[in-house]
Design an enzyme around this catalytic site. Sequence first.
Site, short mmCIF file in Angstrom:
data_model
loop_
_atom_site.label_atom_id
_atom_site.label_comp_id
_atom_site.label_asym_id
_atom_site.label_seq_id
_atom_site.Cartn_x
_atom_site.Cartn_y
_atom_site.Cartn_z
N ASP A 67 -13.59 10.73 -11.82
CA ASP A 67 -14.16 11.63 -10.80
C ASP A 67 -15.65 11.80 -11.06
O ASP A 67 -16.04 12.36 -12.08
CB ASP A 67 -13.43 12.98 -10.90
N ASP B 289 -17.90 13.41 -9.06
CA ASP B 289 -18.55 14.60 -8.50
C ASP B 289 -17.83 15.90 -8.80
O ASP B 289 -18.19 16.95 -8.27
CB ASP B 289 -18.74 14.44 -6.98
N ASP C 152 -14.90 17.06 -7.98
CA ASP C 152 -14.05 17.72 -6.99
C ASP C 152 -12.56 17.54 -7.29
O ASP C 152 -11.71 17.94 -6.51
CB ASP C 152 -14.38 17.22 -5.57
N ASP D 204 -12.93 8.84 -7.62
CA ASP D 204 -13.68 8.32 -6.48
C ASP D 204 -14.33 6.98 -6.85
O ASP D 204 -14.31 6.55 -8.00
CB ASP D 204 -14.73 9.34 -6.01
N ASN E 284 2.27 -3.81 6.85
CA ASN E 284 3.59 -3.54 7.43
C ASN E 284 3.55 -2.35 8.37
O ASN E 284 4.27 -2.32 9.37
CB ASN E 284 4.61 -3.27 6.31
N ASP F 268 5.92 1.28 11.66
CA ASP F 268 5.72 -0.15 11.43
C ASP F 268 4.84 -0.76 12.51
O ASP F 268 4.95 -0.41 13.69
CB ASP F 268 7.07 -0.88 11.43
N ASP G 239 0.46 -5.10 0.71
CA ASP G 239 1.56 -4.18 0.46
C ASP G 239 2.82 -4.59 1.23
O ASP G 239 2.74 -5.03 2.39
CB ASP G 239 1.10 -2.78 0.93
N GLU H 2 3.03 -8.27 -2.38
CA GLU H 2 4.08 -7.47 -3.03
C GLU H 2 5.38 -7.67 -2.27
O GLU H 2 5.56 -7.09 -1.21
CB GLU H 2 3.71 -5.99 -3.04
MG MG Z 1 -14.45 13.03 -6.85
#
Ligand code: MG
Length: 644
Positions: free
Chosen positions: A50, A52, A54, A58, A130, A314, A350, A392
């Site tokens: 992280d 920043d 929060d 990120d 998908n 879908d 995916d 996958e």
């Molecule tokens: Mg952050």
Amino acid sequence: MKKMLTAFTLVAVLTAASCDPTNKITPTPEDTFVKLADITYQLNVYSFADSDGDGWGDIKGITQHLDYLDQLGVSAIWLSPIQTSGSYHGYDVLDYYSINPKLGTEADLKELIDKAAEKNIDIYMDYVLNHSGRGDWFNSAISSESSPYRSYYVLSDNWSADVYAGRVDNFVGSSNPYMGEWHSVSGGDIGYKGRLHFLLDWNAKTVTVTETSASAQVSNASASKWLWIGSGSLVGLYETSSGIHEITIDVNTDWGFLVRSSSTSWDGGTKWGGDGSSITFGKPFAINNTSPADITFGGQQIWYFAAFDSSMPDLNYGPYAEASQSAAFNDLAKSADKWINMGVNGLRLDAVMWIYQRRASANASFLKQWYDRCNATYKARGGKGEMYMVGEAWEETGKIKEYYKGLPSLFNFSYWWTLKDRIGRGKGNDFAATVLWFRDQYKPFRSDFIDAIKLSNHDEDRAGSDLNRDKNKMKLAGAVLLTSPGKPFIYQGEELGYWGTKSGGDEYIRTPVKWTVDGTVPSAGLNGKVDFNMLTGSISVEYQTSHEESVLNTYKKFARARNTHPALASGTMAEIACSVNPIALWTMTGGSETLLVAHNFSGSAATVSLSGYKLNSPVVANGDISVSGENLTLGAYSSVVFKQ
Ligand code: MG
């Protein structure tokens, strides 16, 4: 006399070897070694780092920790979905063309791509083909038969008749299509604009909506129940008597509304909705939190198919042989062009087996069209070689092999299922043959297949839990992964010895990286579902970096061996038959060298006699290894690689 190969003597041997100009082994400091191998790090953007404060991991956080990934030896990072989505994990994409603001900006992504490239690290994006989330595409599709997005989804007025008559392309020819469900929504004009009074009866779990001309109220900031309405407004209700919550407000919503019992979380049953039908003004409307559909104001009932969840309708690409002609395919491909042209060098796809409901040949056909389209963009951009793309298909090796007709790479789930079974049973001497069998399955479908090997991932109980939280077993699993043929994927936290199961929620297998002994971890993206009992100081990156025998350093030294030896990076595996049950033995040959690889899958020392092999030039080792003449003794869960 037995010669003990301690960490100290191993380093001494390697250093001596590096002085020999005819020897290719050139151990160098970890931050500058070459990267022959193609080790990939699977990273959860929301929980990695992280930048920043929060509470959400990120994209900038990744950029700030590229040194860590570089020193670990990875040459690619697979990012969890970063596009705008409705969930923390990102697999319900609302807009394929934009970055989730919680994770950063397009400029952040471009910076990550460029900084990673300086370290020869590629960025792979996770692409969900998908299904999408229920965003603008879906809302438009169900709003009107003339919507340009109408064909993007699997919609029906009468789905059982349509499936039976073969009018649903996703299903045609599938012998086992029925993972998933049909859900109903109100299509047509489902929204409302005007002043309404809402009465939520929390005792009866109903909501009554009435058109009114009474004065509008402001949202109650200290409410315990809320409406989620319009374009992202949270409206607090006033409790007017026990369990009765009311408000009069001006409404402008094009999709309806939902009831929330938490202002901060969408999970844990805090989201309440209807059954897919519309309200009737003035009449109580039942709400539920098990399958909450948007509560709408009218329109006609329309059914949509979702293999996974009602929040993930879908996508529909029409008949598979012509999928690339479909509007949905072209829109998705256009979005992928944007990221590929920005510098993304690979995609992880995916749930590819569900695009055409578990039909391997149909899915392979679709995937070939998708791959060719993306690879053309990649080449036009000037990308090196062929674009990397891994699918996958969560099935056993025997069932996924046909997908190699469509994609250059697939995850090998059976690899980990076999490895954890064998470590659990202390049996190693059939492991090499099993890995070779996997590879033989793929060959008829693609000669240059890239076997994407892995331990657990973000959808499975952690490898550390499957291995009873035993660090020695975890180090062994990592060493086996990094000495096997194929393209290894390391899942965020695996290199630190994390454990976790899905029983309390998937968040517990997606735990943040603990960077420092004393520091906090970003937990907001995981709804606070973090196992702080596991995240002690000694599991941190800081602690493990400075402790030679840590899981992290074991991963690093085997990754370094793979990165400096072509035989490990891209060589050919050959089994060495072994009558000693716990010991896995094989050779890797490539780049004018042959390496002998040995692992002990059991918790007791085991000795094997190795006539005709050299045991005097170790490349990398973990655990207690000793050599006496032709006899190699491997301590519990230990590993060693010798140059031949
Ligand atoms: Mg952050």
